[in-house]
Design an enzyme around this catalytic site. Structure first.
Site, PDB file in Angstrom:
ATOM      1  N   GLU A  52     -22.428   2.291 -18.524  1.00 14.75           N
ATOM      2  CA  GLU A  52     -21.167   2.974 -18.147  1.00 14.75           C
ATOM      3  C   GLU A  52     -19.968   2.063 -18.432  1.00 14.75           C
ATOM      4  O   GLU A  52     -20.122   0.866 -18.696  1.00 14.75           O
ATOM      5  CB  GLU A  52     -21.195   3.371 -16.670  1.00 14.75           C
ATOM      6  N   SER A 169     -19.681  11.988  -6.920  1.00  9.75           N
ATOM      7  CA  SER A 169     -20.366  12.942  -7.798  1.00  9.75           C
ATOM      8  C   SER A 169     -21.492  12.269  -8.579  1.00  9.75           C
ATOM      9  O   SER A 169     -22.278  12.952  -9.230  1.00  9.75           O
ATOM     10  CB  SER A 169     -19.371  13.617  -8.743  1.00  9.75           C
ATOM     11  N   LYS A 187     -23.505  -0.284  -2.565  1.00  6.40           N
ATOM     12  CA  LYS A 187     -22.773  -1.268  -1.764  1.00  6.40           C
ATOM     13  C   LYS A 187     -22.699  -0.867  -0.304  1.00  6.40           C
ATOM     14  O   LYS A 187     -22.699   0.317   0.026  1.00  6.40           O
ATOM     15  CB  LYS A 187     -21.338  -1.343  -2.285  1.00  6.40           C
TER      16      LYS A 187
END
Ligand code: PSU
Ligand code: MN
Length: 332
Positions: A52, A169, A187
């Site tokens: 990503e 999402s 996290k």
């Protein structure tokens, strides 16, 4: 090994051999730009690892973000897979970035639009530059038939989500995209038990790698038992293969604990996280600004300790993700 004859029989066998559904849909191909290396790897059934880009633009400061992005790509290559960093540049979804594109994205940093799934049509329509989050990256990786995706941490259910409804999402995208995401868990800025519940609701298979406990990004333990456990890249590959052969729509999350030598600072980072969360509430930082705010603030408060740990765990995820992708390519 793959041939792309137009006969329907060979098309079926192509799909069964994990080759890109894109080959069956040339219309989609014209909408995205696939780098020559990634295109060649997909066509020949070689291991590919999607990466990503929000982690580059919003997750780390320049120039460590560029350095890390390059090192992560090198780790993937050294371990026998082809990296496919995904981002939208001038409105064109790109699967695999060259060095110049990677540099542009890293130096633009937070001025690039953080692009989650919902934001894709807008960034494309306005010919903007967009760094894709896990949800948007899943969309493009799936479009071209990539099955393994490495990141640092995924988004999740935020603390106080019962009031704010802030649920990333990333979780719903994982629920409808049959791709394996390798992350260091989520996290502790998030509500980890609720995130695991939500993943179950979305039918996402979740396993901790060589651990019984779900990891919490900077620390190896979250206090939550992982729903499942895997102990090798081959274990992971077999799960991905079964998921695909059954044509299940939901994805997979392999949670890899941060390497021991980097988790020592976990408690320091945890207390900085608590403070950053309080500041976010005080300054009314909400929505998609919250995760980047917390990441930057924790890095400031720990004077770079959290960034060093973040870089180390992303690289470790890249190593294991590549091994999984290679094991998967050898199964078929
Ligand atoms: N968690 C991290 N580092 C990150 C992100 C999440 O530890 O860089 C990024 C990822 O791109 C993830 C996104 O997909 O933030 C989730 O954002 P949100 O919480 O707004 O859904
Ligand atoms: Mn959100």
């Amino acid at each position: 090994m793959a041939s792309y004859s137009s006969s329907s029989l060979s098309r079926i066998s192509t799909l069964q051999n994990h080759i890109s559904p894109l080959e069956a849909n040339n219309k989609l191909r014209s909408l995205v730009k696939i780098s020559p290396q990634v295109s060649e790897a997909i066509a020949s059934g070689r291991a590919v690892v999607a990466l990503e880009s929000t982690i580059i633009s919003h997750g780390m400061p320049y120039p460590q973000n560029l350095q890390t992005a390059k090192e992560v790509e090198s780790i993937v290559r050294e371990n026998g897979a082809v990296p496919a960093t995904i981002a939208i540049l001038n409105g064109v979804p790109c699967i695999g970035l060259n060095e110049e594109e990677l540099e542009r994205l890293a130096s633009l940093g937070k001025s690039v639009q953080k692009t989650a799934g919902r934001d894709i049509p807008h960034v494309v329509a306005t010919r903007g530059d967009g760094a894709t989050t896990v949800s948007a990256t899943l969309f493009f990786a799936s479009m071209v038939g990539i099955q393994v995706f490495v990141t640092g941490g995924i988004g999740g259910v935020h603390r106080h989500a019962n009031h704010t409804m802030d649920i990333s999402s990333d979780l719903t995208a994982l629920g409808r995209t049959p791709i394996a995401v390798i992350s260091a868990g989520v996290k502790s800025i998030l509500d980890i038990p609720k995130t695991l519940e939500y993943l179950e609701t979305q039918e996402v298979y979740v396993a901790a790698y060589k651990s019984d406990e779900f990891p919490a990004f900077f620390t190896e333990k979250s206090g939550c038992k992982a729903p499942s456990r895997v102990d090798s890249p081959e274990d992971c590959a077999r799960v991905i293969d079964a998921n695909m052969k059954l044509n299940r729509k939901a994805g997979i999350l392999f949670a890899v604990p941060i390497p021991k030598q980097h988790s020592a600072a976990g408690n320091l980072i945890e207390s900085a996280t608590q403070r950053a969360l309080t500041e976010a509430r005080e300054q009314n930082v909400t929505g998609n600004a919250e995760t980047p705010f917390l990441l930057s603030r924790v890095n400031e408060l720990t004077e770079g300790t959290s960034l060093a740990a973040n870089i180390a765990l992303v690289k470790n995820n890249a190593l294991i993700g590549s091994q999984i992708a290679v094991a998967l390519s050898q199964l078929v």
